[in-house]
Design a protein around this motif. Structure first.
Motif, PDB file in Angstrom:
ATOM      1  N   GLU A 117       0.826  -1.210   0.000  1.00 27.44           N
ATOM      2  CA  GLU A 117       0.000   0.000   0.000  1.00 27.44           C
ATOM      3  C   GLU A 117       0.859   1.257   0.000  1.00 27.44           C
ATOM      4  O   GLU A 117       0.465   2.276  -0.534  1.00 27.44           O
ATOM      5  CB  GLU A 117      -0.910  -0.055   1.223  1.00 27.44           C
ATOM      6  CG  GLU A 117      -1.707   1.184   1.509  1.00 27.44           C
ATOM      7  CD  GLU A 117      -2.713   1.476   0.414  1.00 27.44           C
ATOM      8  OE1 GLU A 117      -3.338   2.536   0.498  1.00 27.44           O
ATOM      9  OE2 GLU A 117      -2.871   0.673  -0.524  1.00 27.44           O
ATOM     10  N   THR A 140       2.839  -4.842   6.672  1.00 24.73           N
ATOM     11  CA  THR A 140       2.775  -6.211   6.187  1.00 24.73           C
ATOM     12  C   THR A 140       4.121  -6.672   5.637  1.00 24.73           C
ATOM     13  O   THR A 140       4.971  -5.878   5.247  1.00 24.73           O
ATOM     14  CB  THR A 140       1.730  -6.373   5.064  1.00 24.73           C
ATOM     15  OG1 THR A 140       2.126  -5.568   3.949  1.00 24.73           O
ATOM     16  CG2 THR A 140       0.357  -5.968   5.526  1.00 24.73           C
ATOM     17  N   GLN A 159       0.422 -10.541   8.103  1.00 21.47           N
ATOM     18  CA  GLN A 159       0.059  -9.452   8.987  1.00 21.47           C
ATOM     19  C   GLN A 159       0.364  -9.872  10.408  1.00 21.47           C
ATOM     20  O   GLN A 159       0.142 -11.010  10.784  1.00 21.47           O
ATOM     21  CB  GLN A 159      -1.431  -9.139   8.828  1.00 21.47           C
ATOM     22  CG  GLN A 159      -1.751  -8.579   7.459  1.00 21.47           C
ATOM     23  CD  GLN A 159      -3.240  -8.528   7.202  1.00 21.47           C
ATOM     24  OE1 GLN A 159      -3.870  -9.544   6.986  1.00 21.47           O
ATOM     25  NE2 GLN A 159      -3.807  -7.350   7.223  1.00 21.47           N
TER      26      GLN A 159
ATOM     27  N   PRO B   7      -9.984 -10.320   5.678  1.00 15.63           N
ATOM     28  CA  PRO B   7      -8.589  -9.873   5.660  1.00 15.63           C
ATOM     29  C   PRO B   7      -8.321  -8.838   4.583  1.00 15.63           C
ATOM     30  O   PRO B   7      -7.498  -7.949   4.760  1.00 15.63           O
ATOM     31  CB  PRO B   7      -7.801 -11.152   5.393  1.00 15.63           C
ATOM     32  CG  PRO B   7      -8.748 -12.264   5.462  1.00 15.63           C
ATOM     33  CD  PRO B   7     -10.137 -11.748   5.520  1.00 15.63           C
ATOM     34  N   ARG B  10      -9.352  -5.591   5.905  1.00 13.83           N
ATOM     35  CA  ARG B  10      -8.465  -5.135   6.965  1.00 13.83           C
ATOM     36  C   ARG B  10      -7.160  -4.612   6.390  1.00 13.83           C
ATOM     37  O   ARG B  10      -6.611  -3.643   6.848  1.00 13.83           O
ATOM     38  CB  ARG B  10      -8.184  -6.263   7.956  1.00 13.83           C
ATOM     39  CG  ARG B  10      -9.110  -6.198   9.150  1.00 13.83           C
ATOM     40  CD  ARG B  10      -8.749  -7.219  10.171  1.00 13.83           C
ATOM     41  NE  ARG B  10      -9.329  -8.494   9.838  1.00 13.83           N
ATOM     42  CZ  ARG B  10      -8.654  -9.636   9.869  1.00 13.83           C
ATOM     43  NH1 ARG B  10      -7.395  -9.653  10.205  1.00 13.83           N
ATOM     44  NH2 ARG B  10      -9.242 -10.745   9.554  1.00 13.83           N
ATOM     45  N   ILE B  11      -6.739  -5.252   5.330  1.00 18.72           N
ATOM     46  CA  ILE B  11      -5.458  -4.831   4.777  1.00 18.72           C
ATOM     47  C   ILE B  11      -5.603  -3.498   4.075  1.00 18.72           C
ATOM     48  O   ILE B  11      -4.642  -2.808   3.829  1.00 18.72           O
ATOM     49  CB  ILE B  11      -4.903  -5.921   3.846  1.00 18.72           C
ATOM     50  CG1 ILE B  11      -3.392  -5.865   3.901  1.00 18.72           C
ATOM     51  CG2 ILE B  11      -5.392  -5.757   2.428  1.00 18.72           C
ATOM     52  CD1 ILE B  11      -2.765  -7.091   3.394  1.00 18.72           C
ATOM     53  N   ASP B  13      -6.556  -0.890   5.292  1.00 15.24           N
ATOM     54  CA  ASP B  13      -6.034   0.183   6.138  1.00 15.24           C
ATOM     55  C   ASP B  13      -4.575  -0.024   6.342  1.00 15.24           C
ATOM     56  O   ASP B  13      -4.144  -0.874   7.074  1.00 15.24           O
ATOM     57  CB  ASP B  13      -6.685   0.170   7.507  1.00 15.24           C
ATOM     58  CG  ASP B  13      -5.904   1.067   8.437  1.00 15.24           C
ATOM     59  OD1 ASP B  13      -5.745   0.736   9.600  1.00 15.24           O
ATOM     60  OD2 ASP B  13      -5.402   2.097   7.971  1.00 15.24           O
TER      61      ASP B  13
END
Lengths: 360, 480
Positions: A117, A140, A159, B7, B10-11, B13
């Motif tokens: 991201e 991550t 995660q 998931p 959630r990822i 964010d």
């Protein structure tokens, strides 16, 4: 080995200029510096470029052989060579990881891995070169598998860290991944089922949010980690001004077919007074550290404890004050026989050093 | 709360540093205060200081959908309109309540109580009706309609893709399934306009039953759609987000206000309860669920035969790939596939493909693609134009919908893997495998209302659109 008693000096071989912004990281090509192949390493910088440096066989001086630019659009934070030395992975704040192939001296970007991201902070190849790990500010850790034709498939998105992940590093022999983070912990990841079933198997140092008292874990950001040659010890460096040595029982690791729990062996404290950004363990068991105080330090195991049970396990071999004009972001020992070290700094330069006994 | 969403959501964010305007959505517990050591804050990237707030800010799920930041690190999100309390309050207010139950939730409760899904269905009917609920329906019924629309849409896309480039429209293959709200949310927020054209426009089974209930069934039951409170029971928290989308609100002309040219807004699904929340309800009411009487099922929108047996498609995540594959094989290549499809595991058990070969040539290539890592690979392949699949059934959760975040958690000592295997077995227990095209309820819906698959009416009621979420300036600045 004369490391115990001899005195050492750090000789500056060459100062390499060219980057126009801070140099974040560097990586030696692992198949160079041996069998007559000239040394090669890569450096990456806030100037969005990667530079490839090679030692000239005739003059022994270092030259920039290539500038890898126009691919990353922001800072290149990390770089790593595949074990074969054929591929270079670079992680950037532009959220991508680029894979470069050396084609007859030209470096070609053969793949771009998107998915994170935001800022990619570190990249690392496993021992066989089949897996690439990346980590980012998005908290991550990703594992990618190289496919035919330089394609990469994501095999895991891990995660667990609660903050920015600063570095990923594969174990030198086993497919076990280590990551360290702004959340003060080091996490150990393993594929337990063998079916791309990656999971966190251990966290070294839990977040510092309860009593604030932790015997073994770091109490601030863990910036980097490095393994000794055999892979049964690991050193981590932190914003808490310490280095920590961790160990694993290799016999139980082998019988467990990979992962066995790591435990804290000792803490090297009292030597640093600013953040330690980089640490690297040499084949000869010399631990080099690079820190925000512009200095490079070297530590070795303390073997002359004279039977003192509580004596320090590691001692300072030497300290190079003012190794750079600014923060030392990365220190990396060279492959091959020579005791060469490269350092990268916020001052925009890279220095090549040789650690040598003082000649009297 | 955040742990409960898929998931993939959630990822979504992934920001350490939430803009003040978005401070509502982060748990600030355990964050470090800025260190006195200057180098501790080495400016790898410039960021503003995190602001500590003690009061959680209330935001609605609509805010979540519109926000380009995260969705679900929001431990403080108030799911006001989507909670058990809200459900009970509406029941108690005497509103006409209709419940639509998903087959995945039935399986979850069946495993939990050690009874069959059919028993769960009947006992839940008893429970809900004792609370005053008017009817309890089955989303496998509306799913059959969604599957038929998907089959029809796939054939249209496939034919377009076979035309030469000049005639080709902006739609092209692969077709990506649209039933998973976690995936849709991720696609809209993180991937944006390059991926959205590949997503099937067919609504999910949840929204399909919402449209059927509010457009048709209400009238048939002599209820006013604007008064009916329609609740679905789902394996998934993300379904709450889906139900909140503006796309799933429609207007009807109000008789009273017709002159003002203003319609009444009708929400297809007013609220979503998860399997876990239904278990909470059972516990809250102090009911001995296993001992509960078994009521007859409401046949109006339920996949149940005259003999009282449940039926539906195979595939615990909706059977999209399987149904479309069989249909396309038959319609496009005249191949009727008997027996189970041969899904081959490619990377891991969450990525399996099935192909149809005609004269040694692969003519159809479909896959099930579950979980974030597999989704990533597909998305990247589509982006670089190297995806040779015709259809992908995409679900955000590893193992698909039976493993949804809203399902009942494993019992102590039970591993998540064991539970999934149990759920997979129980899911089709005593459920007849049936072709959606021969579903009599769905046939009637077409005959009486929608005319035929892909008709204008079907498009209006059973299809939807996707919208890339434009990144807000604050979010962009914070990602700089």
């Amino acid at each position: 080995m004369e490391l115990e008693d001899g005195r050492f000096e750090l000789r500056e071989i060459q100062k390499l200029e060219g980057h126009t912004d801070r140099v974040w990281s560097l990586a030696w090509n692992p198949v160079t510096g041996v069998a007559g192949i000239p040394y090669v390493f890569a450096s990456c910088s806030g100037d969005k470029t990667v530079r490839i440096w090679e030692q000239s066989p005739s003059t022994a001086s270092w030259e920039c052989k290539a500038v890898l630019e126009d691919t990353h659009t922001r800072t290149v934070r990390s770089c790593a060579w595949s074990p074969s030395g054929k591929l270079l992975a670079t992680g950037s704040f532009d959220a991508t990881t680029a894979i470069w192939e050396n084609v007859g001296g030209d470096y070609e970007c053969v793949s771009t891995l998107e998915g994170h991201e935001n800022e990619v902070k570190s990249v690392s190849w496993n021992a066989s070169g089949t897996l690439l790990a990346t980590c980012a500010r998005d908290k991550t850790v990703w594992i990618w598998e190289g496919e035919q034709g330089n394609e990469f498939d994501c095999v895991a998105v891990l995660q667990g860290h609660t903050q920015d992940v600063k570095m990923v590093q594969w174990h030198p022999t086993m497919d076990i991944l280590f990551s360290c983070s702004y959340d003060n912990t080091i996490k150990v990841w393993a594929d337990e089922g063998g079916d791309d079933d990656w999971a966190c198997v251990q966290t070294l140092g839990e977040p510092n949010n309860c009593a604030g008292f932790l015997v073994s874990g770091h109490s601030s950001t863990v910036w980097a980690l490095s393994f000794n040659h055999s892979g049964d010890k690991m050193v981590t460096c932190s914003d808490d001004l310490t280095l920590k040595i961790w160990g694993v029982d290799t016999i139980s690791a082998q019988s467990a077919n990979g992962y066995a729990p790591w435990r804290h062996l000792c803490t090297i404290s009292g030597y640093h007074d600013r953040t330690i950004f980089s640490v690297h363990w040499s084949r000869e068991d010399i631990i080099a550290s690079g820190a925000a105080d512009d200095a490079i330090r070297f530590f070795v195991e303390n073997k002359d404890k004279d039977g003192l049970v509580d004596g320090p396990l590691y001692k300072l071999l030497m300290k190079e004050e003012k190794a750079h004009d600014m923060d030392v972001n990365s220190v990396q020992w060279s492959p091959g026989e020579k005791r060469l070290l490269a350092s990268a700094s916020d001052d925009g330069t890279i220095k090549i050093w040789e650690l040598a006994p003082v000649s009297c | 709360m955040s742990e409960k969403f898929s998931p993939t959501l959630r990822i979504g964010d992934l920001s350490d540093f939430i803009a003040p305007s978005q401070a509502c959505i982060v748990s600030l517990k355990g964050l470090k205060s800025s260190s006195s050591n200057p180098s501790a804050n080495k400016p790898e990237v410039s960021t503003s200081n995190q602001q500590l707030k003690t009061e959680p800010v209330k935001i609605s799920l609509k805010d979540c959908l519109a926000c380009s930041g995260c969705v679900t690190s929001a431990e403080t999100i108030m799911l006001e309109k989507q909670s058990l309390d809200e459900f009970l309050s509406n029941v108690n207010k005497g509103k006409p309540v209709i419940v639509s139950l998903s087959p995945q939730s039935r399986a979850s409760l069946a495993v939990h109580f050690g009874i069959s899904p059919l028993q769960v269905f009947k006992k839940l009917t008893t429970l809900f009706k004792s609370l005053g609920v008017k009817a309890v329906f089955d989303t496998s019924c509306s799913r059959d309609l969604a599957l038929i629309e998907t089959c029809n849409e796939f054939i249209a896309w496939y034919k377009k893709s076979q035309m030469n480039d000049d005639e080709r429209c902006n739609t092209s293959l692969p077709m990506l399934s649209s039933a998973c709200p976690g995936w849709i949310c991720y696609a809209e927020k993180q991937l944006g306009s390059y991926i959205l054209p590949y997503i099937s426009s067919v609504k999910s089974p949840q929204q399909t039953i919402g449209a059927i209930v509010k457009n048709l069934i209400c009238q048939q039951m002599d209820l006013r759609p604007d008064e009916v409170y329609h609740v679905t029971v789902m394996p998934c928290y993300d379904k709450k987000l889906e139900a909140s989308r503006d796309d799933f609100v429609f207007q009807v002309e109000s008789e009273a206000k017709a002159s003002e040219n203003e319609g009444i807004k009708i929400t297809e699904v007013d609220s979503v309860l998860t399997s876990g929340e239904v278990l909470e309800l059972i516990q809250l009411k102090g009911v001995d669920f296993k001992a509960l009487e078994e009521s007859p099922l409401d046949r109006m929108l339920t996949n149940v035969t005259e003999e009282g047996e449940l039926y539906g498609v195979c595939g615990s995540s909706g059977g999209y790939a399987e149904t479309v594959f069989r249909y396309a094989a038959k319609l496009l290549f005249g191949k009727e596939i008997k027996g189970p499809l041969d899904f081959r595991t490619i990377r891991n058990s969450d990525f399996r493909e099935v192909t149809l070969e005609v004269e040694g040539k692969t003519v159809l290539k479909f896959a099930l693609c579950y979980g974030f890592r597999n989704l990533q690979n597909i998305v990247r392949k589509i982006k670089i134009g190297k995806c040779d699949y015709h259809f992908l059934e995409i679900m955000a959760c590893p193992s698909g919908c039976l493993n949804g975040g809203g399902q009942i958690k494993p019992k102590p000592g039970q591993s998540a893997k064991d539970l999934i295997q149990l759920l997979e077995t129980v899911y089709m227990e005593n459920v007849l495998v049936a072709d959606p095209f021969s579903n009599p309820f769905v046939k009637r819906l077409y005959d009486e209302w929608l005319e035929q698959p892909g008709s204008e009416k079907a498009k209006r009621h059973m299809h939807t659109e996707y919208h890339p979420v434009v990144k807000s300036i604050t979010a962009q600045l914070h990602n700089w």
